[in-house]
Write an enzyme that holds these catalytic residues in place. Structure first.
Site, PDB file in Angstrom:
ATOM      1  N   ASP A  40     134.544  72.076  56.471  1.00 23.15           N
ATOM      2  CA  ASP A  40     134.409  73.179  57.429  1.00 23.15           C
ATOM      3  C   ASP A  40     134.171  72.920  58.676  1.00 23.15           C
ATOM      4  O   ASP A  40     133.567  71.689  59.211  1.00 23.15           O
ATOM      5  CB  ASP A  40     133.178  74.101  56.896  1.00 23.15           C
ATOM      6  CG  ASP A  40     133.497  74.912  55.463  1.00 23.15           C
ATOM      7  OD1 ASP A  40     134.306  74.917  54.983  1.00 23.15           O
ATOM      8  OD2 ASP A  40     132.416  75.256  54.865  1.00 23.15           O
ATOM      9  N   ARG A  97     142.955  74.350  57.580  1.00 21.15           N
ATOM     10  CA  ARG A  97     142.642  75.819  57.324  1.00 21.15           C
ATOM     11  C   ARG A  97     142.221  76.509  58.577  1.00 21.15           C
ATOM     12  O   ARG A  97     141.526  75.928  59.373  1.00 21.15           O
ATOM     13  CB  ARG A  97     141.271  76.065  56.550  1.00 21.15           C
ATOM     14  CG  ARG A  97     140.949  77.469  56.288  1.00 21.15           C
ATOM     15  CD  ARG A  97     139.338  77.647  55.907  1.00 21.15           C
ATOM     16  NE  ARG A  97     139.075  77.221  54.427  1.00 21.15           N
ATOM     17  CZ  ARG A  97     137.788  76.876  54.263  1.00 21.15           C
ATOM     18  NH1 ARG A  97     136.884  76.484  55.250  1.00 21.15           N
ATOM     19  NH2 ARG A  97     137.593  76.222  53.228  1.00 21.15           N
TER      20      ARG A  97
HETATM   21  P1  FDA Z   1     137.997  89.916  61.743  1.00 19.67           P
HETATM   22  O1  FDA Z   1     136.745  89.593  62.095  1.00 19.67           O
HETATM   23  O2  FDA Z   1     139.070  90.402  63.012  1.00 19.67           O
HETATM   24  O3  FDA Z   1     138.078  90.874  60.701  1.00 19.67           O
HETATM   25  C1  FDA Z   1     139.234  91.630  60.436  1.00 19.67           C
HETATM   26  C2  FDA Z   1     138.620  92.598  59.233  1.00 19.67           C
HETATM   27  O4  FDA Z   1     138.338  91.833  57.984  1.00 19.67           O
HETATM   28  C3  FDA Z   1     137.615  93.632  59.589  1.00 19.67           C
HETATM   29  O5  FDA Z   1     138.190  94.668  60.003  1.00 19.67           O
HETATM   30  C4  FDA Z   1     137.138  93.800  58.192  1.00 19.67           C
HETATM   31  O6  FDA Z   1     137.648  94.822  57.454  1.00 19.67           O
HETATM   32  C5  FDA Z   1     137.180  92.507  57.383  1.00 19.67           C
HETATM   33  N1  FDA Z   1     136.119  91.794  57.429  1.00 19.67           N
HETATM   34  C6  FDA Z   1     135.948  90.624  58.348  1.00 19.67           C
HETATM   35  N2  FDA Z   1     134.836  89.830  58.265  1.00 19.67           N
HETATM   36  C7  FDA Z   1     134.118  90.776  57.336  1.00 19.67           C
HETATM   37  C8  FDA Z   1     132.955  90.781  56.799  1.00 19.67           C
HETATM   38  N3  FDA Z   1     131.873  89.920  57.412  1.00 19.67           N
HETATM   39  N4  FDA Z   1     132.060  91.589  55.822  1.00 19.67           N
HETATM   40  C9  FDA Z   1     133.114  92.671  55.905  1.00 19.67           C
HETATM   41  N5  FDA Z   1     134.495  92.888  56.230  1.00 19.67           N
HETATM   42  C10 FDA Z   1     134.771  91.958  56.953  1.00 19.67           C
HETATM   43  N6  FDA Z   1     134.424  80.047  60.247  1.00 19.67           N
HETATM   44  C11 FDA Z   1     134.213  78.771  60.802  1.00 19.67           C
HETATM   45  O7  FDA Z   1     133.467  78.936  62.111  1.00 19.67           O
HETATM   46  N7  FDA Z   1     134.180  77.791  60.328  1.00 19.67           N
HETATM   47  C12 FDA Z   1     134.686  77.660  59.191  1.00 19.67           C
HETATM   48  O8  FDA Z   1     134.767  76.801  58.535  1.00 19.67           O
HETATM   49  C13 FDA Z   1     134.952  78.798  58.357  1.00 19.67           C
HETATM   50  N8  FDA Z   1     135.354  78.659  57.088  1.00 19.67           N
HETATM   51  C14 FDA Z   1     136.041  80.222  56.436  1.00 19.67           C
HETATM   52  C15 FDA Z   1     136.628  80.017  55.503  1.00 19.67           C
HETATM   53  C16 FDA Z   1     137.360  81.015  54.952  1.00 19.67           C
HETATM   54  C17 FDA Z   1     138.197  81.068  53.461  1.00 19.67           C
HETATM   55  C18 FDA Z   1     137.502  82.278  55.426  1.00 19.67           C
HETATM   56  C19 FDA Z   1     138.306  83.432  55.123  1.00 19.67           C
HETATM   57  C20 FDA Z   1     136.558  82.366  56.729  1.00 19.67           C
HETATM   58  C21 FDA Z   1     136.176  81.302  57.354  1.00 19.67           C
HETATM   59  N9  FDA Z   1     135.421  81.100  58.547  1.00 19.67           N
HETATM   60  C22 FDA Z   1     134.919  79.991  58.987  1.00 19.67           C
HETATM   61  C23 FDA Z   1     134.970  82.417  59.042  1.00 19.67           C
HETATM   62  C24 FDA Z   1     136.037  82.881  60.038  1.00 19.67           C
HETATM   63  O9  FDA Z   1     135.820  82.155  61.263  1.00 19.67           O
HETATM   64  C25 FDA Z   1     135.648  84.396  60.538  1.00 19.67           C
HETATM   65  O10 FDA Z   1     134.491  84.597  60.976  1.00 19.67           O
HETATM   66  C26 FDA Z   1     135.828  85.490  59.503  1.00 19.67           C
HETATM   67  O11 FDA Z   1     136.703  85.133  58.593  1.00 19.67           O
HETATM   68  C27 FDA Z   1     136.128  86.678  59.864  1.00 19.67           C
HETATM   69  O12 FDA Z   1     137.363  86.923  60.781  1.00 19.67           O
HETATM   70  P2  FDA Z   1     138.731  87.667  59.992  1.00 19.67           P
HETATM   71  O13 FDA Z   1     139.608  86.591  60.422  1.00 19.67           O
HETATM   72  O14 FDA Z   1     138.341  88.117  58.826  1.00 19.67           O
HETATM   73  O15 FDA Z   1     138.999  88.596  61.314  1.00 19.67           O
END
Ligand code: FDA
Length: 312
Positions: A136, A187
């Site tokens: 990560d 990733r």
């Molecule tokens: P965005 O934040 O724009 O959200 C899009 C939509 O997704 C929202 O409108 C909502 O519907 C839904 N959503 C997102 N977050 C939500 C929450 N917490 N609760 C409910 N609904 C939510 N980060 C990092 O810095 N280092 C890492 O190693 C990782 N590893 C990682 C692994 C995996 C498999 C994932 C999916 C994510 C990570 N992350 C991470 C976290 C990543 O950086 C990010 O903070 C979150 O995925 C939220 O961003 P989105 O891309 O979902 O978009």
């Protein structure tokens, strides 16, 4: 603006020991406690049970024994042994052999050598048992050190590992090229930490635009990239780019976090997209949990409801 404000607030709250002990008391107490929406449990047995359910739904898993910012060599050594035990139990349970971990959990704050020794123990065991290990990415003071350690170990033959890159960091485009050159797996995520403006884009629109730029480079030149997001716009852009460029669905995968957008998780898998759920577990769940609240402040509602109903 609101995005970075809420991240700031939850970043500060995440460092409150009073809040941590309150949350730790109530968050996982019963099967419907509020933290269980995002965390599979405190024990490996609970994580395996959750992973089995995810697997039965046709999705892949990566298990993460939560932990970070370890401040002594002894604690980093314990975390390493705990990971070895977790991998043994995953293998015994017949669950997919894929884990995620953080380098500050293995001693990156203590010194590089401690961290590298611990990581090598895990990667050696992982290679022997045919595991894939995803490293990560933490906040920006660790970015270069994390990539450098990954690169060094890759170059001496540790190939059963991949890394995470964050679209909010201004440096990530060059890091994507750097990792693609190695032939390693990335990733791609947006990034979950509070970062200064000189290191990271602050506006959601900029982070999203950069996510699409990096996704395209990874799909074209990368090795089996993982697109880690719950954002439907990012998912649609990925699938459209793949279709327009003749990139088959099995050349990349989507990943989401346990408990978030479960509807989308199953519909994407049903549409034939390789799909992996990140299943976090363990006693050190508080900072991870606070990052999930920071991403979506609306989540605070169910926490408050959970605490008040549990205390009655
Ligand atoms: P965005 O934040 O724009 O959200 C899009 C939509 O997704 C929202 O409108 C909502 O519907 C839904 N959503 C997102 N977050 C939500 C929450 N917490 N609760 C409910 N609904 C939510 N980060 C990092 O810095 N280092 C890492 O190693 C990782 N590893 C990682 C692994 C995996 C498999 C994932 C999916 C994510 C990570 N992350 C991470 C976290 C990543 O950086 C990010 O903070 C979150 O995925 C939220 O961003 P989105 O891309 O979902 O978009």
């Amino acid at each position: 603006m609101l995005d970075s404000l809420s991240k700031n607030v939850f970043y500060m709250l995440a460092r409150s020991s009073g809040l941590k002990s309150l949350a730790s008391r109530y968050g996982m107490r019963s099967t419907d406690s509020f933290a269980r929406r995002f965390i599979a449990g405190e024990s490996i047995e609970e994580a395996l049970a959750a992973a089995r359910i995810v697997t039965q739904a046709g999705l892949h898993t990566t298990l993460d024994l939560l932990g970070e910012s370890v401040s002594s060599a002894a604690a980093a050594g314990e975390a390493t042994l705990a990971y070895l035990e977790v991998m043994r139990k995953i293998a015994d349970a017949g669950i997919e052999r894929n884990v995620s971990l953080k380098l500050t959990q293995l001693g990156l704050d203590i010194d590089r050598a401690t961290c590298v020794d611990n990581l090598r123990r895990i990667l050696d065991d992982a290679a022997a048992r045919d595991f894939f290990v995803r490293i990560d990415m933490e906040n920006s003071p660790y970015t270069e050190r994390t990539i450098e350690i990954f690169e060094t170990l890759w170059n001496i033959g540790y190939r059963n590992a991949g890394i995470v890159l964050q679209s909010y960091l201004r440096r990530s485009e060059s890091d994507v090229h750097r990792i693609n050159k190695l032939g390693a797996r990335v990733r791609l995520v947006k990034g979950a930490y509070k970062e200064p403006a000189d290191a990271a884009f602050q506006q959601k629109a900029e982070v999203d635009a950069q996510f699409i730029v990096l996704m395209k480079i990874l799909l074209k030149d990368g090795v089996y990239p993982a697109i880690g997001t719950h954002d439907e716009a990012m998912i649609t852009a990925t699938n459209e780019f793949a279709a327009a460029n003749g990139i088959a669905k099995d050349k990349y995968e989507f990943q989401m976090l346990y408990g978030i957008r479960r509807d989308l998780q199953t519909s994407l898998a049903a549409a034939g997209h390789p799909f992996r759920v990140y299943v976090p577990f363990g006693r050190e769940w508080f900072p991870y949990f606070m990052r999930r609240l920071g991403e979506r402040p609306a989540n605070i509602g169910f926490v408050v409801r959970g605490i008040t109903s549990e205390r009655k």
